[in-house]
Design a protein around this motif. Structure first.
Motif, PDB file in Angstrom:
ATOM      1  N   LEU A  55       0.869  -1.177   0.084  1.00 55.92           N
ATOM      2  CA  LEU A  55       0.013  -0.064   0.108  1.00 55.92           C
ATOM      3  C   LEU A  55       0.780   1.108  -0.050  1.00 55.92           C
TER       4      LEU A  55
ATOM      5  N   ASN B  48     -10.060   4.437   2.079  1.00 52.12           N
ATOM      6  CA  ASN B  48      -9.069   3.287   2.122  1.00 52.12           C
ATOM      7  C   ASN B  48      -9.223   2.586   3.385  1.00 52.12           C
TER       8      ASN B  48
ATOM      9  N   ASN C 202      -4.231   5.424   0.110  1.00 58.73           N
ATOM     10  CA  ASN C 202      -3.997   4.052   0.327  1.00 58.73           C
ATOM     11  C   ASN C 202      -2.720   4.102   1.315  1.00 58.73           C
TER      12      ASN C 202
END
Length: 495
Positions: free
Chosen positions: A80, A264, A386
């Motif tokens: 991520l 996210n 993210n």
């Protein structure tokens, strides 16, 4: 007078899609338009299969590398973290050179690195490959969303957004099915999941190869050739217009990152360690945990499609807020029961809310974006969110390791286990409240004709200027062109 953030919460009547029914518009789409949409959907589906291969293999990876859950979740965090770099690299390439070849190269790179993930022998090798993999994955969403949506009529983009985004849930579903059926039957176990995912990504690249460039770029490149623009000149213009866009829209950039950070956290906080939560805190077998994951993703697919369609009529922000409220309502069902049936129902409902809200995001970001940067802006905002939320799996794993609960084990005796339920419930509740507030105060450009604006390598693109030589695609039905002309006339009169 209503506060600023409440104005236009429901789109004004003249901004709503008018005239033709949805089915009529869908029937008017040609093969290339369908092809662009489904290739974008497939690319995003591949992204999910590749990413969740780790989440579904946590217990097997622990055995393979002799590492605890918190260490294995580091691989998720690193993936991520590095996705933002990929979003910048591939987003810039796409907005400068077109949608086709950057997406093909991106998918092939994903396929190679996913294949490599299945051949590593040490934990440090695994972390290294997953870090590189994050860069490759970072480019997929922005390129997939722009490819899928910009070639469709405005009238169907809400529904298309919901279906597109749930390619992610379909990918998770496919990964879970592979994990349930193929993995236990092969000697390589978890490695076979990664290798299968690699093959699907390569297949998606082949499909994209046989489709033409996006119509927006075909038109823009033809216009530039007519003006005598050279490659070096277009690159200079692109750099200049990017700088103009950033100076003009810096506040919007910050807002988009905040929005995507919340989204996210919602997604990864409710999905990444969900199988681990069921096996560790509820005492389920890996098989039952995978089945519950599949049920949850069925809820995600339904929620995304319904929310995307609904947003076409009541607006993007209001739809998001309704589905975020549903998340809050379903948290108790998601974490309190102990039986499989109730927990599976909770998984379905919570993902119906989470991915329902997510289903609006591709079109909300596309309409919100500076039009010439529809790959870079949404992709980077998405992946920066993210990056900020990348520690969600480790937060949950660490929190659960310090917070314990007691369950009755398979032997009928009390057993002290990590309390993932409480940790996940608190995290998702707080994040849902954050997303609700951020959505409420944000902008909405419902029904934006972003495809009529200049490409990023044309002068004026950074100021969101409309391309004067814009010509509607000959493949678009005449009846739909009349609808667009009426709407454009209405908008000009309003201005």
């Amino acid at each position: 007078m209503a506060p600023y953030f409440l104005r236009n919460l429901i789109p004004r009547r003249e901004k709503r899609e008018e005239g033709l029914p949805l089915l009529t518009v869908l029937a008017g789409l040609n093969f290339v338009q369908w092809g662009h949409f489904w290739t974008g959907w497939l690319a995003w589906t591949c992204d999910a299969i590749d990413f969740f291969s780790v989440s579904l293999s946590v217990s097997r990876l622990q055995t393979q590398f002799g590492q605890p859950t918190t260490a294995i979740s580091t691989a998720i965090t690193l993936t991520l973290l590095f996705r933002s770099a990929g979003a910048v690299i591939f987003g810039v390439l796409s907005d400068r050179y077109g949608r086709k070849w950057p997406l093909i190269f991106n998918l092939l790179l994903v396929a190679v690195l996913e294949l490599g993930s299945g051949f590593v022998q040490t934990f440090h090798q695994f972390l290294g490959v997953r870090s590189l993999f994050g860069i490759a994955m970072g480019g997929i969403w922005g390129l997939a969303a722009s490819t899928a949506l910009e070639n469709l009529p405005v009238e169907v983009r809400g529904l298309a957004s919901g279906v597109l985004q749930q390619g992610y849930a379909v990918g998770y579903l496919l990964a879970a099915v592979i994990n349930l059926t193929l993995v236990p039957e092969t000697a390589e176990t978890w490695r076979s999941l990664f290798w299968t995912a690699s093959g699907i990504s390569a297949f998606a690249a082949v499909i994209r190869f046989f489709l033409p460039e996006s119509e927006v770029f075909i038109r823009a490149k033809a216009a530039e050739r007519a003006r005598g623009g050279s490659t070096s000149k277009k690159t200079r213009i692109f750099v200049h217009e990017t700088w103009v866009m950033l100076k003009r829209h810096w506040l919007l950039c910050i807002y988009a990152v905040l929005l995507m950070t919340g989204f996210n956290f919602l997604s990864h906080g409710s999905q990444d360690l969900y199988p681990t939560y069921l096996t560790s805190s509820k005492g389920f077998t890996s098989h039952n945990a995978t089945v519950a994951t599949i049920i949850g993703n069925c809820g995600a697919i339904a929620g995304g499609a319904i929310a995307g369609w609904l947003s076409q009529y009541i607006g993007r922000r209001l739809t998001i807020m309704i589905f975020v409220l549903l998340i809050g309502a379903f948290i108790p069902l998601w974490i309190l029961p102990t039986g499989f049936g109730a927990l599976a129902a909770g998984a379905f409902c919570i993902q119906f809310g989470v991915q329902g809200a997510w289903g609006v995001i591709p079109i909300q970001l596309a309409e919100m974006s500076p039009p010439a940067f529809r790959a870079t802006f949404p992709g980077v905002a998405y992946q920066l969110g993210n990056m900020v939320s990348s520690a969600s799996a480790q937060i949950e794993a660490t929190g659960a390791s310090h917070l314990h609960t007691t369950i009755i084990g398979s032997d009928g005796k009390p057993k002290v286990v990590p309390d993932y339920a409480t940790v996940q419930g608190i995290l998702i509740g707080v994040v849902a409240a954050f997303v609700l507030v951020v959505t409420l105060i944000g902008p909405e450009h419902h029904g934006s004709h972003f495809e009529k604006h200049k490409a990023a390598f044309e002068e004026g693109a950074g100021r969101d200027e409309i391309e004067e030589s814009y010509v509607e695609s000959a493949s678009r039905p005449a009846s739909l062109r009349v609808v667009d002309e009426k709407r454009s006339s209405s908008d000009e009169a309003a201005v």
